[in-house]
Scaffold this active site. Structure first.
Site, PDB file in Angstrom:
ATOM      1  N   MET A  33     -12.111   4.692  -0.717  1.00 25.61           N
ATOM      2  CA  MET A  33     -12.828   4.928   0.544  1.00 25.61           C
ATOM      3  C   MET A  33     -13.494   6.295   0.411  1.00 25.61           C
ATOM      4  O   MET A  33     -13.058   7.285   1.002  1.00 25.61           O
ATOM      5  CB  MET A  33     -11.839   4.867   1.713  1.00 25.61           C
TER       6      MET A  33
ATOM      7  N   ASP B 157      -4.717   3.814  -1.847  1.00 26.20           N
ATOM      8  CA  ASP B 157      -5.831   4.178  -0.967  1.00 26.20           C
ATOM      9  C   ASP B 157      -6.331   5.578  -1.292  1.00 26.20           C
ATOM     10  O   ASP B 157      -5.649   6.572  -1.036  1.00 26.20           O
ATOM     11  CB  ASP B 157      -5.380   4.119   0.496  1.00 26.20           C
TER      12      ASP B 157
ATOM     13  N   SER C  81       0.839  -1.197   0.000  1.00 22.16           N
ATOM     14  CA  SER C  81       0.000   0.000   0.000  1.00 22.16           C
ATOM     15  C   SER C  81       0.872   1.244   0.000  1.00 22.16           C
ATOM     16  O   SER C  81       1.639   1.472   0.938  1.00 22.16           O
ATOM     17  CB  SER C  81      -0.912   0.015   1.227  1.00 22.16           C
TER      18      SER C  81
ATOM     19  N   HIS D  19      -1.289  -1.226  -4.181  1.00 15.42           N
ATOM     20  CA  HIS D  19      -2.556  -0.819  -3.569  1.00 15.42           C
ATOM     21  C   HIS D  19      -2.557   0.696  -3.336  1.00 15.42           C
ATOM     22  O   HIS D  19      -1.636   1.236  -2.728  1.00 15.42           O
ATOM     23  CB  HIS D  19      -2.706  -1.568  -2.242  1.00 15.42           C
TER      24      HIS D  19
ATOM     25  N   HIS E 247      -8.312   1.337  -4.021  1.00 14.72           N
ATOM     26  CA  HIS E 247      -9.257   1.111  -2.933  1.00 14.72           C
ATOM     27  C   HIS E 247      -9.924   2.453  -2.628  1.00 14.72           C
ATOM     28  O   HIS E 247      -9.318   3.320  -2.020  1.00 14.72           O
ATOM     29  CB  HIS E 247      -8.474   0.569  -1.722  1.00 14.72           C
TER      30      HIS E 247
ATOM     31  N   MET F  16      -8.952   8.342  -0.380  1.00 14.56           N
ATOM     32  CA  MET F  16      -9.840   8.726   0.736  1.00 14.56           C
ATOM     33  C   MET F  16     -10.333  10.154   0.520  1.00 14.56           C
ATOM     34  O   MET F  16      -9.572  11.013   0.070  1.00 14.56           O
ATOM     35  CB  MET F  16      -9.083   8.659   2.061  1.00 14.56           C
TER      36      MET F  16
ATOM     37  N   ASP G  31      -6.977  -6.320   4.074  1.00 16.88           N
ATOM     38  CA  ASP G  31      -6.314  -5.010   4.127  1.00 16.88           C
ATOM     39  C   ASP G  31      -6.371  -4.451   5.541  1.00 16.88           C
ATOM     40  O   ASP G  31      -7.451  -4.222   6.071  1.00 16.88           O
ATOM     41  CB  ASP G  31      -7.038  -4.066   3.148  1.00 16.88           C
TER      42      ASP G  31
ATOM     43  N   MET H 193     -11.826  -5.693   5.135  1.00 13.47           N
ATOM     44  CA  MET H 193     -11.012  -4.763   5.929  1.00 13.47           C
ATOM     45  C   MET H 193     -10.739  -5.377   7.298  1.00 13.47           C
ATOM     46  O   MET H 193     -11.649  -5.820   7.997  1.00 13.47           O
ATOM     47  CB  MET H 193     -11.749  -3.434   6.113  1.00 13.47           C
TER      48      MET H 193
HETATM   49  C1  DX5 Z   1      -6.474   1.700   5.581  1.00  8.58           C
HETATM   50  C2  DX5 Z   1      -6.000   1.394   4.199  1.00  8.58           C
HETATM   51  C3  DX5 Z   1      -4.924   0.368   4.128  1.00  8.58           C
HETATM   52  C4  DX5 Z   1      -3.627   0.785   4.759  1.00  8.58           C
HETATM   53  C5  DX5 Z   1      -2.919  -0.452   5.244  1.00  8.58           C
HETATM   54  O1  DX5 Z   1      -7.641   2.427   5.524  1.00  8.58           O
HETATM   55  O2  DX5 Z   1      -7.078   0.904   3.426  1.00  8.58           O
HETATM   56  O3  DX5 Z   1      -4.691  -0.045   2.796  1.00  8.58           O
HETATM   57  O4  DX5 Z   1      -2.789   1.473   3.882  1.00  8.58           O
HETATM   58  O5  DX5 Z   1      -1.807  -0.066   5.971  1.00  8.58           O
HETATM   59  P1  DX5 Z   1      -1.110  -1.054   7.015  1.00  8.58           P
HETATM   60  O6  DX5 Z   1      -0.650  -2.239   6.264  1.00  8.58           O
HETATM   61  O7  DX5 Z   1       0.006  -0.213   7.563  1.00  8.58           O
HETATM   62  O8  DX5 Z   1      -2.139  -1.409   8.065  1.00  8.58           O
HETATM   63 ZN    ZN Z   2      -6.600   0.007   1.467  1.00  9.35          ZN
END
Ligand code: DX5
Ligand code: ZN
Length: 231
Positions: free
Chosen positions: A71, A38, A8, A36, A69, A40, A178, A140
């Site tokens: 969010m 993220d 990620s 990956h 991903h 947000m 994740d 998750m």
């Molecule tokens: C959290 C993200 C994850 C995050 C995981 O909301 O969706 O993808 O980056 O990070 P680690 O592996 O550090 O928990």
């Molecule tokens: Zn994620």
């Protein structure tokens, strides 16, 4: 197949994303399977990261397939843009999607795999029929919003249930996890039946991120040898 590892980039240096993608590319068939990303929006989750322009720039900077991903609220409106841009897998949250079946069809029509994610407190059963339209299920294992949180082992019941449905042919999808995945937690996730493991801090916090990817994959192969993984 072999276990997929998806570093990620939330845990990477955002000022050097092209270098950070290259840092996990590794040797052929040994490096990151997916990268990956993220996304947000500070509404669906209380954090703000990156959006489509940065994803488009990353797509130009790396050959690693992007696993976006989202969010975000109203993915029905925004998600297809990521697929059209060339993301390999686009995951939306079932808690945010208004019409997840139509959205999956739109994502696939735009050339991406369609992913559906469920937060730790969201049950799996109500969405099983919806998941028949999807290519990945992202379970998750932390509350979405931030990297570096602790793994929630209780979500593995949902992984086991999904694995059974895939193994019996009721669902055809990749089971992805994740949040909080590292060398201490990945074996439990592997035993429960995960196919694709997202890891942020465990990869980018390591001295050699590409080696960390390999080491995590080797742990999965050992912990779930009964899956008959290809080497
Ligand atoms: C959290 C993200 C994850 C995050 C995981 O909301 O969706 O993808 O980056 O990070 P680690 O592996 O550090 O928990
Ligand atoms: Zn994620």
């Amino acid at each position: 197949m072999h276990p997929f590892i998806a570093p990620s980039i939330l845990a990477a240096d955002f000022a050097r994303l092209a270098d950070e993608a290259a840092a996990v590319a590794g040797k052929p068939d040994r490096g990151a399977d997916w990268l990956h990303v993220d996304v947000m929006d500070a509404h669906f989750v209380p954090n703000l990261t990156i959006g489509l322009p940065v994803v488009e720039a990353l797509l130009r900077a790396t050959d690693i397939p992007l696993d976006c991903h989202l969010m975000i609220e109203d993915p029905d409106r925004w998600a297809v843009g990521y697929a059209e841009a060339g993301a390999h897998n686009v995951t939306v949250h079932v808690e945010a999607a208004h019409d997840p079946v139509a959205l999956a069809a739109d994502l696939r029509a735009a050339g991406a795999r369609a992913g559906l994610s469920i937060k730790p407190g969201t049950p799996l059963e109500p969405y099983v029929e919806t998941l028949r339209h999807y290519d990945t299920l992202l379970v998750m294992s932390v509350e979405p919003g931030f990297g570096g949180q602790s793994f929630m082992p209780e979500v593995l019941d949902k992984v086991r249930a999904a694995r059974r449905m895939v193994d019996t042919g009721h669902l055809t999808l990749l089971v992805e996890i994740d949040g909080g995945i590292n060398e201490s937690t990945i074996e439990a996730a592997a035993e429960a039946g995960v196919d694709c493991f997202v890891a942020g801090s465990a990869v980018y916090g390591a001295e050699d991120p590409a080696r960390a990817v390999e080491a995590l994959r080797e742990q999965v192969v050992r912990a779930s040898a009964h899956r008959g993984w290809a080497s």
